[in-house]
Structure formats: structure tokens, C-alpha cells
Design an enzyme around this catalytic site. Sequence first.
Site: not given
Ligand code: NAD
Length: 255
Positions: A105-106, A123, A151
Site C-alpha cells: 500500500q506504500n 496505491h 500536463c
Molecule cells: P497506517 O499508518 O494506518 O498504519 C501503520 C501500521 O504500521 C500500524 O499498524 C503500526 O502499528 C505499524 N507500524 C509502525 N511502525 C512499525 C514498524 N517499525 N514495524 C512494523 N509495524 C509498524 O498505515 P497503512 O495501514 O499503510 O494505511 C495508511 C495509508 O497511508 C496507506 O494507504 C498508505 O498508502 C499510505 N501511506 C503510505 C506511506 C508510504 O508510502 N511510506 C506513508 C504514509 C501513509
Amino acid sequence: MTTADALPPGLVTALRQARYIVALTGAGVSAESGIPTFRDAQTGLWARYNPEDLATPEAFRRNPRLVWEWYAWRRQLVSAAAPNPGHLALARLERLAPRFTLITQNVDGLHQRAGSTSVIELHGNLLRVRCSAEGAVYTTWPDVADPPPPCPACGAPLRPDVVWFGELLPPEALERAWRAATTCDLFLSIGTSGLVEPAASLPRVAYASGATVAVINLDVTDAVEERLFYLHARSGELLPALVSAAFPDADAVTR
Ligand code: NAD
């Protein structure tokens, strides 16, 4: 908290014996690279904004510059970050498992930078942009004084090539993810709170289809049930230990 020296033996065995492993990752996997999850307190300039009010089509229509600049800031964080041991362990697992699918989802591209070659991006990816009118995707765009840039084909504002709250997921990616969840024998849900649908349903679908499921994040309490493991652990610590425990002979050559 599950530590590297207290891995559930049943999960190590499941990883070693699985014919098809699927991993679903969320923002938590990138937290140890310094990329904030949405629920982490936002810092500095952006502290007063709720990400759920910026990552929407309405926000972009209301204030395209603000949304563009928020993504530009996130893009900068990602460019300055490096994959952490959790990303690297998943790339290694792809090489060691008989069959492996990574669903993320990242939007940060860190799995690919760690060496994962086949990633289903549910995503999108903030390193790409697309035309807000016609959907053409670009990997480069001009810097302009008053963003977002237009664009090059039609002049409509460019937007990040990500899925915003309230938007549909790319159908082909979702279909591949669903197929993977229903056909794997081990499903790892890592660093995701399981609140954002439809990704949140994938572990349930995998479990209902007969897979063993492991949920690894900082929200759960350690527990082991029939075909179900909950591990309160940091992915950057747990995943390298888990992969090494399941594939000890491969350690020397593939680390
Ligand atoms: P979320 O923020 O809802 O949840 C994060 C989860 O990660 C929590 O369950 C937390 O306990 C856990 N967590 C935090 N640190 C951790 C670690 N070191 N090791 C293991 N687990 C850990 O995130 P989500 O469920 O991915 O949903 C949020 C939405 O935000 C998604 O759609 C995503 O695309 C987007 N998002 C993406 C990024 C990215 O690309 N890095 C960053 C922020 C949000």
C-alpha cells in the site's frame, strides 16, 4: 513484543515449508526508514494538516498547490531515505521462496530500491505524476513557480500518481492481489493497521481460503492461534530474523 530470539517456531516452519508466500505491506514497513505513517504525528510545516484532508480529490480541486506541495515534501523525504532491513529481508525472501508475491500500500518505491522485482502497488507511487484530466503518466515534469505544473499534452494540472481516499484502486493490481491472497499458503501482513479497504480484507480472504496468516505491527498483542500469528514487532528487526531462521543455509550466499 516478539523479539528476534523468540520467534514462534510454527511460523518459522510455515515460512520454510510454504510453496506460495504473499506479503502485504503498509506504512509501518517504511517507518524505520524515517518515512512517517499517516498516524504518526506529522512534523514541522505540515503538523497542522490531517493527511486524510490532503490525500483526496476534493482537496486537490480546492487547493491544488497545497496538495502538490505536500507531496513534494513527502517525495523529498523518500528521496533522502534508504530501504531498511525489513525491505531488504522481503527482497531476500523473494529470492528464496519457491513463489512469492509482494503487495504494497506504500507509495514510496522503497521495496523496489531494496531489490524486490515484482511489486503490486495498490496505491500507486508518488515518484510518478499523471494528468488530472486524461490520466497520462509521467516520471519527469518541469519545476514551475506556481505548481502544479501543467500536463505537457493538454495543459491540465498534473497530480501525483497515487490513489487518494475515496478513489478506486487500479483494477488490475487489485485483481492480482486478490488472486494472490486466495491462492497462497502463507500470508504476511506487515506494518499495516488494516483500516484502509480493500487492502484490509486481503488477510481475511487469505485466511478464509486456507492460508496461514501472520500479522506483524505495533498495534497487536503477541498471540498464536490455529493458522494465525500476531506479532507485536518492528518489521526491520523481525523480518531479517524470520527469514534467516527459515532459510539458515541460504544465509551465507544471499545476505
Ligand atoms: P497506517 O499508518 O494506518 O498504519 C501503520 C501500521 O504500521 C500500524 O499498524 C503500526 O502499528 C505499524 N507500524 C509502525 N511502525 C512499525 C514498524 N517499525 N514495524 C512494523 N509495524 C509498524 O498505515 P497503512 O495501514 O499503510 O494505511 C495508511 C495509508 O497511508 C496507506 O494507504 C498508505 O498508502 C499510505 N501511506 C503510505 C506511506 C508510504 O508510502 N511510506 C506513508 C504514509 C501513509
